[in-house]
Design an enzyme around this catalytic site. Sequence first.
Site, PDB file in Angstrom:
ATOM      1  N   GLN A 126     -59.993   1.838  72.440  1.00  0.00           N
ATOM      2  CA  GLN A 126     -59.119   1.591  71.227  1.00  0.00           C
ATOM      3  C   GLN A 126     -57.995   0.645  71.218  1.00  0.00           C
ATOM      4  O   GLN A 126     -57.107   0.788  71.917  1.00  0.00           O
ATOM      5  CB  GLN A 126     -58.572   2.983  70.753  1.00  0.00           C
ATOM      6  CG  GLN A 126     -57.893   3.077  69.439  1.00  0.00           C
ATOM      7  CD  GLN A 126     -57.477   4.381  69.085  1.00  0.00           C
ATOM      8  OE1 GLN A 126     -57.253   5.143  70.115  1.00  0.00           O
ATOM      9  NE2 GLN A 126     -57.380   5.016  67.934  1.00  0.00           N
ATOM     10  N   SER A 129     -52.412   0.072  70.003  1.00  0.00           N
ATOM     11  CA  SER A 129     -50.940   0.043  70.641  1.00  0.00           C
ATOM     12  C   SER A 129     -50.765  -1.405  71.124  1.00  0.00           C
ATOM     13  O   SER A 129     -51.599  -2.014  71.716  1.00  0.00           O
ATOM     14  CB  SER A 129     -50.502   1.104  71.524  1.00  0.00           C
ATOM     15  OG  SER A 129     -50.550   2.190  71.111  1.00  0.00           O
ATOM     16  N   SER A 163     -56.759   3.297  76.641  1.00  0.00           N
ATOM     17  CA  SER A 163     -57.508   4.247  77.429  1.00  0.00           C
ATOM     18  C   SER A 163     -58.906   3.764  77.878  1.00  0.00           C
ATOM     19  O   SER A 163     -59.813   3.438  77.015  1.00  0.00           O
ATOM     20  CB  SER A 163     -57.645   5.528  76.699  1.00  0.00           C
ATOM     21  OG  SER A 163     -56.461   6.153  76.332  1.00  0.00           O
ATOM     22  N   GLU A 246     -59.571  11.186  65.107  1.00  0.00           N
ATOM     23  CA  GLU A 246     -59.083  11.376  66.726  1.00  0.00           C
ATOM     24  C   GLU A 246     -58.396  12.838  66.626  1.00  0.00           C
ATOM     25  O   GLU A 246     -58.518  13.577  67.984  1.00  0.00           O
ATOM     26  CB  GLU A 246     -58.019  10.422  66.968  1.00  0.00           C
ATOM     27  CG  GLU A 246     -57.398  10.572  68.447  1.00  0.00           C
ATOM     28  CD  GLU A 246     -56.492   9.224  68.659  1.00  0.00           C
ATOM     29  OE1 GLU A 246     -56.543   9.028  70.035  1.00  0.00           O
ATOM     30  OE2 GLU A 246     -55.984   8.849  67.957  1.00  0.00           O
ATOM     31  N   SER A 359     -46.647   8.676  68.724  1.00  0.00           N
ATOM     32  CA  SER A 359     -45.404   9.376  69.206  1.00  0.00           C
ATOM     33  C   SER A 359     -44.685  10.497  68.401  1.00  0.00           C
ATOM     34  O   SER A 359     -44.961  10.338  67.185  1.00  0.00           O
ATOM     35  CB  SER A 359     -44.363   8.457  69.480  1.00  0.00           C
ATOM     36  OG  SER A 359     -43.648   7.847  68.592  1.00  0.00           O
ATOM     37  N   GLU A 361     -41.790  10.970  67.351  1.00  0.00           N
ATOM     38  CA  GLU A 361     -40.839  10.421  66.514  1.00  0.00           C
ATOM     39  C   GLU A 361     -41.619   9.907  65.288  1.00  0.00           C
ATOM     40  O   GLU A 361     -41.334   9.903  64.159  1.00  0.00           O
ATOM     41  CB  GLU A 361     -40.165   9.191  67.167  1.00  0.00           C
ATOM     42  CG  GLU A 361     -39.220   9.613  68.365  1.00  0.00           C
ATOM     43  CD  GLU A 361     -39.646   9.781  69.633  1.00  0.00           C
ATOM     44  OE1 GLU A 361     -39.051  10.380  70.576  1.00  0.00           O
ATOM     45  OE2 GLU A 361     -40.969   9.516  69.649  1.00  0.00           O
TER      46      GLU A 361
END
Length: 380
Positions: A126, A129, A163, A246, A359, A361
């Site tokens: 994926q 990020s 990953s 996911e 995350s 946040e």
Amino acid sequence: MDSVEDFRTGFRSWLERELSGGFASLRGKGGPGREHEAFAERLEWERHMAAHGWTCVGWPEEHGGRGASLAQQIAFHEEYALADAPARVNHIGEQLLGPTLIAFGTEEQKARFLEPIRRVEELWCQGYSEPGAGSDLAGVRTRAALSEDGTEWIVDGQKTWTSLAHEAQWCFVIARTEPGSRRHAGLSYLLVPLDQPGVEVRPIVQLTGTSEFNEVFFDGARTAASHVVGAVGDGWRTAMATLGFERGISTVGQQIGFRRELTDLIALAEQNGAIGAPLLRDRLARAWTGLRTMEANARRGVDPSVAKLYWATWHRDLGELAMDIRGAASMLAEGEPYELDAWQRLFLFSRADTIYAGSDEIQRNIIAERLLGLPKEVRA
């Protein structure tokens, strides 16, 4: 369609029969922070599952799945976890990309990619990020432009925390395809082969000493113009759908793993006497009630951001509790140069739970703005 119990019993019997002989040694192998364990053998096991029709069970039958109901899928993940079967190597392709292609892909894309995923012949990673754009995908800077003849996308940029990129053949990449666009606009969801010039994968050594995550660099990498999922420039919508998959039903199996960890931790506390400390006993009780809440939330289909925030925080806290129950022994490595036991690995890797896949946040912002209707965060 089989009843849920017939489905459960059939899969349980198959696991008891097949997870034996040469595959018996794979029980308990893999998992977060241990993805390196017996990877080739786990890949062989999963291809064995595919040959017997036990991959992609929730996919529609016309795409090679079993068309399993939600309750049957829960039973599948529960039985797999209860059998202590090895961690799956094809989760990203089967649980993330596959459902995304079924929902948004063209017929050509479905014909090309779904069957190799089902047979576990092509592994995926994926590409979301980036440095400076982790959980905030709207800040993506990786760019892609069509070649002069319009037949290919040319991709330039960097992805991180990817990953299993070192094991994958393909990556679904969020890239900015409209120059000058900002935030959610102008992004596209591209399917990019990794085995080509212009792609470099660099493993990242983690606190656990393993390298499940990677940096991926694209320098003039190419993919076919037809390998964009959804409309060009509308990749944000496709990407959010993938995140929904996911955080969906596959987390049930994850929670059974959590239950096993907690049960083992309670046994450890009873063995070493830590159960006698009122504060530790209270934290164990809170962990147990938290786990039951998590399981109930999964079954009633709680919002994905709420679910992600809850389980990530719970698992991180479990790692901290494990260290406190072990006491001073938790500070000593098992051996040279950096051999960790299961509790140390849990503590270290679970720090990442509150970061990857969105995350804490960012999840709080999503919950505040989209679910509670609070004012949006002020951005510079």
